[in-house]
Write a protein that holds these residues in place. Sequence first.
Motif, PDB file in Angstrom:
ATOM      1  N   MET A  86      -9.559   9.075  -0.298  1.00 30.03           N
ATOM      2  CA  MET A  86      -8.855   7.959  -0.871  1.00 30.03           C
ATOM      3  C   MET A  86      -7.342   7.955  -0.286  1.00 30.03           C
ATOM      4  O   MET A  86      -6.866   6.912   0.202  1.00 30.03           O
ATOM      5  CB  MET A  86      -9.023   7.491  -2.356  1.00 30.03           C
ATOM      6  CG  MET A  86     -10.439   7.188  -2.677  1.00 30.03           C
ATOM      7  SD  MET A  86     -10.971   5.941  -1.574  1.00 30.03           S
ATOM      8  CE  MET A  86      -9.860   4.395  -1.871  1.00 30.03           C
ATOM      9  N   ILE A 124       0.804  -1.299   0.200  1.00 32.54           N
ATOM     10  CA  ILE A 124       0.147  -0.017   0.125  1.00 32.54           C
ATOM     11  C   ILE A 124       0.979   1.460   0.073  1.00 32.54           C
ATOM     12  O   ILE A 124       0.673   2.271  -0.793  1.00 32.54           O
ATOM     13  CB  ILE A 124      -0.857  -0.149   1.171  1.00 32.54           C
ATOM     14  CG1 ILE A 124      -1.872  -1.189   1.214  1.00 32.54           C
ATOM     15  CG2 ILE A 124      -1.886   1.344   1.059  1.00 32.54           C
ATOM     16  CD1 ILE A 124      -2.433  -1.718   2.653  1.00 32.54           C
ATOM     17  N   LEU A 152      -6.408   5.157   2.438  1.00 31.65           N
ATOM     18  CA  LEU A 152      -5.152   4.514   2.216  1.00 31.65           C
ATOM     19  C   LEU A 152      -4.131   4.262   3.312  1.00 31.65           C
ATOM     20  O   LEU A 152      -3.404   3.276   3.761  1.00 31.65           O
ATOM     21  CB  LEU A 152      -4.717   4.476   0.769  1.00 31.65           C
ATOM     22  CG  LEU A 152      -5.466   3.996  -0.647  1.00 31.65           C
ATOM     23  CD1 LEU A 152      -4.847   4.257  -1.524  1.00 31.65           C
ATOM     24  CD2 LEU A 152      -5.670   2.370  -0.272  1.00 31.65           C
ATOM     25  N   TYR A 172      -9.543  -4.580  -4.343  1.00 28.95           N
ATOM     26  CA  TYR A 172      -9.549  -3.993  -5.648  1.00 28.95           C
ATOM     27  C   TYR A 172     -10.767  -3.014  -5.593  1.00 28.95           C
ATOM     28  O   TYR A 172     -10.793  -1.856  -5.997  1.00 28.95           O
ATOM     29  CB  TYR A 172      -9.292  -4.671  -6.871  1.00 28.95           C
ATOM     30  CG  TYR A 172      -7.867  -5.012  -6.986  1.00 28.95           C
ATOM     31  CD1 TYR A 172      -7.081  -3.916  -7.538  1.00 28.95           C
ATOM     32  CD2 TYR A 172      -7.240  -6.403  -6.679  1.00 28.95           C
ATOM     33  CE1 TYR A 172      -5.523  -4.096  -7.722  1.00 28.95           C
ATOM     34  CE2 TYR A 172      -5.997  -6.307  -6.926  1.00 28.95           C
ATOM     35  CZ  TYR A 172      -5.103  -5.277  -7.442  1.00 28.95           C
ATOM     36  OH  TYR A 172      -3.640  -5.537  -7.574  1.00 28.95           O
ATOM     37  N   TYR A 205      -5.481   2.558   6.286  1.00 30.96           N
ATOM     38  CA  TYR A 205      -5.522   1.097   5.966  1.00 30.96           C
ATOM     39  C   TYR A 205      -4.238   0.398   6.079  1.00 30.96           C
ATOM     40  O   TYR A 205      -3.885  -0.469   6.587  1.00 30.96           O
ATOM     41  CB  TYR A 205      -6.187   1.125   4.547  1.00 30.96           C
ATOM     42  CG  TYR A 205      -6.070  -0.211   3.934  1.00 30.96           C
ATOM     43  CD1 TYR A 205      -6.623  -1.397   4.758  1.00 30.96           C
ATOM     44  CD2 TYR A 205      -5.640  -0.645   2.534  1.00 30.96           C
ATOM     45  CE1 TYR A 205      -6.587  -2.772   4.207  1.00 30.96           C
ATOM     46  CE2 TYR A 205      -5.622  -1.876   2.056  1.00 30.96           C
ATOM     47  CZ  TYR A 205      -6.076  -2.933   2.833  1.00 30.96           C
ATOM     48  OH  TYR A 205      -6.185  -4.291   2.363  1.00 30.96           O
ATOM     49  N   LEU A 215     -12.319  -1.273   4.787  1.00 30.71           N
ATOM     50  CA  LEU A 215     -11.049  -1.662   4.761  1.00 30.71           C
ATOM     51  C   LEU A 215     -10.466  -2.266   5.945  1.00 30.71           C
ATOM     52  O   LEU A 215      -9.574  -2.903   6.075  1.00 30.71           O
ATOM     53  CB  LEU A 215     -10.135  -0.325   4.419  1.00 30.71           C
ATOM     54  CG  LEU A 215     -10.258   0.040   3.211  1.00 30.71           C
ATOM     55  CD1 LEU A 215      -9.477   1.634   2.848  1.00 30.71           C
ATOM     56  CD2 LEU A 215      -9.736  -0.840   2.075  1.00 30.71           C
ATOM     57  N   THR A 270     -10.258  -0.157  -2.750  1.00 28.64           N
ATOM     58  CA  THR A 270      -8.916   0.396  -3.018  1.00 28.64           C
ATOM     59  C   THR A 270      -8.991   1.479  -4.453  1.00 28.64           C
ATOM     60  O   THR A 270      -9.368   2.327  -4.807  1.00 28.64           O
ATOM     61  CB  THR A 270      -7.903  -0.073  -2.719  1.00 28.64           C
ATOM     62  OG1 THR A 270      -7.731  -1.438  -3.592  1.00 28.64           O
ATOM     63  CG2 THR A 270      -7.548  -0.663  -1.504  1.00 28.64           C
ATOM     64  N   THR A 271      -8.719   0.511  -5.634  1.00 28.07           N
ATOM     65  CA  THR A 271      -8.568   0.919  -6.895  1.00 28.07           C
ATOM     66  C   THR A 271      -9.769   1.492  -7.526  1.00 28.07           C
ATOM     67  O   THR A 271      -9.860   2.524  -7.997  1.00 28.07           O
ATOM     68  CB  THR A 271      -7.940   0.013  -7.711  1.00 28.07           C
ATOM     69  OG1 THR A 271      -6.766  -0.662  -7.156  1.00 28.07           O
ATOM     70  CG2 THR A 271      -7.422   0.458  -9.197  1.00 28.07           C
TER      71      THR A 271
END
Length: 441
Positions: free
Chosen positions: A292, A176, A296, A267, A299, A354, A270-271
């Motif tokens: 985000m 990450i 992240l 995914y 996370y 997450l 996240t993505t």
Amino acid sequence: MSVTAPPVAGETAAPRAYTTEEKRHRIFAIMAASSGNLVEWFDFYVYAFSALYFAPSFFPKSDPTAQLLNTAGVFAAGFLMRPIGGWLFGRIADRMGRKTSLLISVAMMCGGSLVIACLPTYAQIGAWAPFLLLVCRLFQGLSVGGEYGTTATYMSEVALRGQRGFFSSFQYVTLIGGQLLAVLVIVVMEQFLSEAELKAWGWRIPFAIGAVAAVVALLLRRTLHETQTAEAKANKEAGSMAGLFKHHKAAFFTVLGYTAGGSLIFYTFTTYMQKYLVNTVHLPIKTTSYVMTGALFVYMCMQPVFGALSDRIGRRNNMLLFGALGALATVPILTGLQHVTNPVAAFLLIILALAIVSFYTSISGIVKAEMFPPEVRALGVGLAYAVANALFGGSAEYVALGLKSLGHESAFYWYVTAMMVIAFAVSWRLPRQASYLHHDH
């Protein structure tokens, strides 16, 4: 050996006493191995984040959308190389040693980034430019495909007994972290360079940074000690598909089963989540980027906490909680996100998702490594992960956007939920005590 083998003594046994010097060496080995992992993922993802700037340099300038589609196609080609990388580097790691595989992997990523940083443009060499870009991405896809299995295996083997969940979690911390670092480099460049400068030459800088960082990681990895024994290397079935499927077929498909769900939900939150917040939740693009990036970061920090939890409650319980909570919460979280207008509320819902995913990602490497004996461990871990990741993780965004375009966006929520049910069912087959990795290397 079947994954339903009787319980054996394992991580619940009292941890052996390590000397201060031995602890220091093992922790340094974890840092050296994970630093290479960070560089690998930085190099792989910086391509996606800088594509907007370099696309005109490699593809005809008639249509910006076509340029981005072409660069996305090259990115996808690198993704599809992962299963081959998982097989190739798993075989090398099992037959020639973990250290050898780790060195080759990061050297290939370094070479790919360095060549991209120096590539002539379409205006200079014509069709050779996109062709060479594709070749570089194929090499990088091969490299990152092999990185996961070998790093997971090495970090699991070198981690201190009784704390393997905690130390192995740093694989996803650096995974990450590599993505966040790639975003950060682009953001910093955007503050100092104009859009014209970024498109003309600035886009080469992150690839050059990645190549230099890979050299540092290579030097660090040269100091690693080997964890694969001479006996395991000499085994006639070491690193072979025949050896893997003859004796460990059940373990392989168990890992494949829960990795499919794990990759898909990873995914998704996240993505794909950045696009979901813009297209479905209708948050501004800049606000989405802040949400985000913050999510992240939190996370990433969660991983050691959930890894340490697995040392207390067991990997099987972690995986069962992951499957059960993922199945119960995915639809409510994604549906709830559709109706939020406050970015703070969106942030909190994503953090909740997450946190559930962290039950899996924090122990992703160790829970797989404990399923296989040393002679096929890197192959079993790397290949099962790469196949599931390419099929389910790599397709997450396409499936989600495809269903949305057909007017059935909520069907994607139930698709993820169904895969979480499968992950729960497969995790139920895990032994209460892992069958392998109960000694030090």
